[in-house]
Design an enzyme around this catalytic site. Structure first.
Site, PDB file in Angstrom:
ATOM      1  N   LYS A  77       0.804  -1.235   0.000  1.00 45.50           N
ATOM      2  CA  LYS A  77       0.000   0.000   0.000  1.00 45.50           C
ATOM      3  C   LYS A  77       0.832   1.278   0.000  1.00 45.50           C
ATOM      4  O   LYS A  77       0.444   2.274  -0.601  1.00 45.50           O
ATOM      5  CB  LYS A  77      -0.943   0.013   1.211  1.00 45.50           C
ATOM      6  CG  LYS A  77      -2.002  -1.084   1.159  1.00 45.50           C
ATOM      7  CD  LYS A  77      -2.943  -0.975   2.335  1.00 45.50           C
ATOM      8  CE  LYS A  77      -3.800  -2.209   2.455  1.00 45.50           C
ATOM      9  NZ  LYS A  77      -4.837  -2.076   3.490  1.00 45.50           N
ATOM     10  N   ASP A 113      -9.586   2.561   2.651  1.00 41.03           N
ATOM     11  CA  ASP A 113      -9.498   1.947   3.991  1.00 41.03           C
ATOM     12  C   ASP A 113      -9.982   2.886   5.094  1.00 41.03           C
ATOM     13  O   ASP A 113     -10.707   2.473   6.000  1.00 41.03           O
ATOM     14  CB  ASP A 113      -8.044   1.579   4.322  1.00 41.03           C
ATOM     15  CG  ASP A 113      -7.570   0.352   3.563  1.00 41.03           C
ATOM     16  OD1 ASP A 113      -8.400  -0.523   3.262  1.00 41.03           O
ATOM     17  OD2 ASP A 113      -6.357   0.270   3.275  1.00 41.03           O
TER      18      ASP A 113
END
Ligand code: ATR
Length: 287
Positions: A77, A113
């Site tokens: 990420k 997220d």
């Protein structure tokens, strides 16, 4: 109820995928393929184990093959931030990319997220972050993003507790600078809180103790408890919370909502949340 059969794979099939390492236990293919099928879309979602040293090539490959989009999970990420052509505000804010949309030959990075935490807390526990008092356990990657997201959502008071105290202090200092209206401290609260949130990895392994020191804070003083861990379904923290009469939820809702947002970014259609949740539960818990 039988699951809808998706249109047959052919030359028009659109592809999405998740890259990670390890990837074998990812529940994302089950969740997204169920959603594509429910909407009758000729799309498929695959999972690939990608070595970090090949991440750039793997993203370029998906773009060259005209994939619709990608998800990225551990350990990609942060690395992906420098591997896309443009960053959406969400990815800029959180300094991490978990979703890529390929559009007009460009790879655009998003982060779904952080928003998923807030949606899951609202949906699964009825907790509104604005004005809430929250005890947050953990100051690693997930803890940091969550703490900053809660601050940006106008949490009233944030108690940051972490095994390594200095990491909690660093995050507290960052919040004081960026969000001076938020009261932040790095000790257990005195009195009641609306929410206890576990963002540590304690509870993932069988036999792990609770991340909460109940000599310092009693769960009787918490309205709700959220554990970001979803495998196992009930950690020792959640078990104790139920015994104390708290509302509880595990991290499956976060997985669901980050996926739902990615689905909407790729397809432009509202995500079929109930179908996706059922697919996740079947995949993760076998029920
Ligand atoms: P993630 O990206 O999932 O947040 P991480 O950055 O490695 O992973 O963070 C793990 C978190 O779990 C940290 O808050 C860590 O505490 P430290 O900062 O002190 O390392 C916490 N953690 C992991 N194992 C722990 C343990 N045995 N006891 C208490 N906290 C633990």
């Amino acid at each position: 109820m039988s699951n809808p059969v998706p249109p047959a794979i052919n030359a028009a099939t659109r592809l999405c995928a998740v890259y990670g390492r390890p990837i074998a236990h990812s529940a994302s293919p089950a969740m997204h393929n169920a959603a594509f099928a429910a909407l009758g879309l000729n799309w498929r979602y695959l999972a690939f184990e990608v070595d970090p040293k090949n991440l750039r090539a793997a993203i370029a490959g998906a773009r060259a093959m005209r994939f619709a989009g990608l998800n990225l999970t551990v350990p990609h990420k942060l690395l992906a931030v420098d591997m896309v052509d443009a960053l959406d505000e969400s990815a800029k804010n959180w300094g991490a990319v978990n979703t890529i949309k390929f559009q007009g030959g460009e790879a655009i990075g998003f982060n779904t997220d952080a928003a998923a935490v807030v949606t899951a807390l609202r949906d699964d526990l009825g907790v509104e972050i604005r004005g809430a008092r929250v005890l947050l356990l953990g100051a690693g990657g997930a803890g940091r993003t969550t703490a900053l997201k809660l601050a940006s959502e106008h949490v009233a008071e944030l108690f940051l507790v972490n095994r390594t105290q200095s990491k909690a202090e660093e995050i507290a200092a960052e919040i004081q600078k960026q969000f001076p209206a938020v009261q932040v401290s790095t000790a257990y609260p005195k009195g009641e809180v609306d929410l206890v949130l576990n963002a540590t990895s304690l509870g993932l392994k069988h036999g792990d103790p609770s991340p909460l020191d109940e000599n310092q804070f009693s769960l009787k003083q918490a309205g709700a408890v959220y554990d970001m861990i979803y495998r196992p379904a009930e950690t020792s923290l959640l078990k104790a919370a139920k015994t104390s009469g708290c509302r509880t939820a595990n991290g499956l809702g976060m997985l669901l909502h980050q996926g739902a947002k990615a689905f909407e970014i790729w397809t432009g259609q509202p995500a079929p949340l109930a179908v996706m949740r059922r697919a996740l539960e079947e995949n993760v818990y076998g029920k």
